[in-house]
Design a protein around this motif. Sequence first.
Motif, PDB file in Angstrom:
ATOM      1  N   LYS A  61      44.639  38.364  38.043  1.00 35.49           N
ATOM      2  CA  LYS A  61      45.240  39.719  37.488  1.00 35.49           C
ATOM      3  C   LYS A  61      44.073  40.690  37.843  1.00 35.49           C
ATOM      4  O   LYS A  61      44.271  41.910  38.300  1.00 35.49           O
ATOM      5  CB  LYS A  61      45.330  39.966  36.003  1.00 35.49           C
ATOM      6  CG  LYS A  61      45.970  41.140  35.240  1.00 35.49           C
ATOM      7  CD  LYS A  61      46.167  40.914  34.109  1.00 35.49           C
ATOM      8  CE  LYS A  61      46.913  42.294  33.457  1.00 35.49           C
ATOM      9  NZ  LYS A  61      47.326  41.934  31.783  1.00 35.49           N
ATOM     10  N   VAL A  62      42.534  40.426  37.916  1.00 32.68           N
ATOM     11  CA  VAL A  62      41.584  41.012  38.348  1.00 32.68           C
ATOM     12  C   VAL A  62      41.759  41.300  39.638  1.00 32.68           C
ATOM     13  O   VAL A  62      41.299  42.579  40.382  1.00 32.68           O
ATOM     14  CB  VAL A  62      40.292  40.203  37.861  1.00 32.68           C
ATOM     15  CG1 VAL A  62      39.108  40.904  38.828  1.00 32.68           C
ATOM     16  CG2 VAL A  62      40.062  40.082  36.514  1.00 32.68           C
ATOM     17  N   LYS A  65      44.156  43.951  40.289  1.00 30.35           N
ATOM     18  CA  LYS A  65      43.728  45.413  39.975  1.00 30.35           C
ATOM     19  C   LYS A  65      42.739  45.874  41.148  1.00 30.35           C
ATOM     20  O   LYS A  65      42.835  47.046  41.345  1.00 30.35           O
ATOM     21  CB  LYS A  65      42.930  45.231  38.663  1.00 30.35           C
ATOM     22  CG  LYS A  65      42.401  46.520  38.170  1.00 30.35           C
ATOM     23  CD  LYS A  65      41.435  46.174  36.938  1.00 30.35           C
ATOM     24  CE  LYS A  65      41.050  47.468  36.211  1.00 30.35           C
ATOM     25  NZ  LYS A  65      40.321  47.495  34.952  1.00 30.35           N
ATOM     26  N   LYS A  66      41.986  44.863  41.816  1.00 32.16           N
ATOM     27  CA  LYS A  66      40.970  45.142  42.895  1.00 32.16           C
ATOM     28  C   LYS A  66      41.837  45.777  43.925  1.00 32.16           C
ATOM     29  O   LYS A  66      41.436  46.781  44.486  1.00 32.16           O
ATOM     30  CB  LYS A  66      40.103  44.177  43.237  1.00 32.16           C
ATOM     31  CG  LYS A  66      38.996  43.938  41.863  1.00 32.16           C
ATOM     32  CD  LYS A  66      38.125  42.777  42.484  1.00 32.16           C
ATOM     33  CE  LYS A  66      36.971  42.698  41.361  1.00 32.16           C
ATOM     34  NZ  LYS A  66      36.192  41.392  41.761  1.00 32.16           N
ATOM     35  N   ALA A  68      44.914  46.912  43.954  1.00 31.37           N
ATOM     36  CA  ALA A  68      45.484  48.476  43.606  1.00 31.37           C
ATOM     37  C   ALA A  68      44.397  49.381  43.950  1.00 31.37           C
ATOM     38  O   ALA A  68      44.911  50.511  44.371  1.00 31.37           O
ATOM     39  CB  ALA A  68      46.047  48.454  42.209  1.00 31.37           C
ATOM     40  N   ALA A  69      43.280  49.218  43.296  1.00 27.98           N
ATOM     41  CA  ALA A  69      42.262  50.205  43.508  1.00 27.98           C
ATOM     42  C   ALA A  69      41.846  50.592  45.031  1.00 27.98           C
ATOM     43  O   ALA A  69      41.621  51.694  45.403  1.00 27.98           O
ATOM     44  CB  ALA A  69      40.787  49.803  42.712  1.00 27.98           C
ATOM     45  N   THR A  80      50.203  51.003  40.977  1.00 29.51           N
ATOM     46  CA  THR A  80      49.779  50.383  39.701  1.00 29.51           C
ATOM     47  C   THR A  80      50.142  48.788  39.978  1.00 29.51           C
ATOM     48  O   THR A  80      50.547  48.706  40.942  1.00 29.51           O
ATOM     49  CB  THR A  80      51.028  50.801  38.594  1.00 29.51           C
ATOM     50  OG1 THR A  80      52.268  50.792  38.921  1.00 29.51           O
ATOM     51  CG2 THR A  80      50.663  52.446  38.191  1.00 29.51           C
ATOM     52  N   TYR A  81      50.134  48.054  38.987  1.00 32.76           N
ATOM     53  CA  TYR A  81      50.326  46.471  39.364  1.00 32.76           C
ATOM     54  C   TYR A  81      50.956  46.054  37.958  1.00 32.76           C
ATOM     55  O   TYR A  81      50.565  46.321  36.685  1.00 32.76           O
ATOM     56  CB  TYR A  81      48.925  46.016  39.553  1.00 32.76           C
ATOM     57  CG  TYR A  81      47.931  46.313  38.637  1.00 32.76           C
ATOM     58  CD1 TYR A  81      47.772  44.890  37.696  1.00 32.76           C
ATOM     59  CD2 TYR A  81      46.940  47.314  38.447  1.00 32.76           C
ATOM     60  CE1 TYR A  81      46.688  45.234  36.748  1.00 32.76           C
ATOM     61  CE2 TYR A  81      46.053  47.456  37.594  1.00 32.76           C
ATOM     62  CZ  TYR A  81      45.879  46.196  36.501  1.00 32.76           C
ATOM     63  OH  TYR A  81      44.716  46.441  35.702  1.00 32.76           O
ATOM     64  N   LYS A  82      51.371  44.695  38.262  1.00 33.55           N
ATOM     65  CA  LYS A  82      51.988  44.082  37.210  1.00 33.55           C
ATOM     66  C   LYS A  82      51.896  42.472  37.575  1.00 33.55           C
ATOM     67  O   LYS A  82      52.219  42.399  38.832  1.00 33.55           O
ATOM     68  CB  LYS A  82      53.444  44.286  36.971  1.00 33.55           C
ATOM     69  CG  LYS A  82      53.705  43.501  35.547  1.00 33.55           C
ATOM     70  CD  LYS A  82      55.124  44.049  34.953  1.00 33.55           C
ATOM     71  CE  LYS A  82      55.646  43.347  33.737  1.00 33.55           C
ATOM     72  NZ  LYS A  82      56.862  43.842  33.091  1.00 33.55           N
ATOM     73  N   SER A  83      51.341  41.688  36.702  1.00 31.49           N
ATOM     74  CA  SER A  83      51.270  40.272  36.885  1.00 31.49           C
ATOM     75  C   SER A  83      52.019  39.371  35.748  1.00 31.49           C
ATOM     76  O   SER A  83      51.663  39.821  34.587  1.00 31.49           O
ATOM     77  CB  SER A  83      50.117  39.735  37.126  1.00 31.49           C
ATOM     78  OG  SER A  83      49.752  38.247  37.556  1.00 31.49           O
TER      79      SER A  83
END
Length: 269
Positions: A61-62, A65-66, A68-69, A80-83
């Motif tokens: 997930k981290v 997130k990275k 996505a950024a 945005t993101y989803k796991s």
Amino acid sequence: MSIIVATNFSKLSENAVLYAAGLTKQFQTELVLFHAFKLPVHAANSRLSAISLDSLFEKNKVKLKKTAAHLSEKFQIKVTYKSTYSNLGEEVDLLMKEHKARFLVIGMSPKSIEQNLIGNPTTSVISMKEFPVLAIPIEAKFKEVKQILFACDLLQDIPLKTLAKLRQVALNLKATVTVFYVDQKIEELQTDTTNTLDKELEDVTHFYKNVKSNSVIDAIEDEIKKSNSELLVMMPKKYGFWESIVHKSKTRVMASGQNIPLLSIPIES
């Protein structure tokens, strides 16, 4: 409206993510990264505890997130993101509705004999889902799409809603559409279907091309090379149980090993 891209952090899916980001910027919409968490084989065999399992999930997930950024900064788009623990097939239907997504972007696996026989994750999603799927081969890099090759079966009725999706894509990309039809004999294209196409694509520059061939797949592949098209569009029809046993979808075959993206817009039977 948004675009959803599935990733498992492989080179194939990372390429699809970059393509989706470029497309998102051109469409001026939002990108949603989706990762269906799956235990690595070595981890699955080691009987991990629930705590260890959650730790692996959080690490992924981290990483998401990275990613996505990074994409947000590089392409200047909202990401945005989803796991989830569920697989792609189970979760993507809800995501498509939740984000009112235009289509799902997914990597296209290279061609192989095994995939022609049993398919791959890409062909499975295309055959099972009722929303547009954009399959990206590993060689494809995002660039301006000027030519869309629409491989069309003029003998079947195409719902107006389905054609509207093609029209919207062509307008967003400012691309020309070639309606490509393959038959065993050359005939004048004067049908109700062409009249419908003309009406629905009236504000899109489009042409018709009819080719004589006994092999639809070979003819499409040959036209891709000749036309220098940047996007192939196909509209697979949904088949019933018995039909699906004996019918080999042309879209499914084309969704393996092509060198340009394939946009599949399903037609419900």
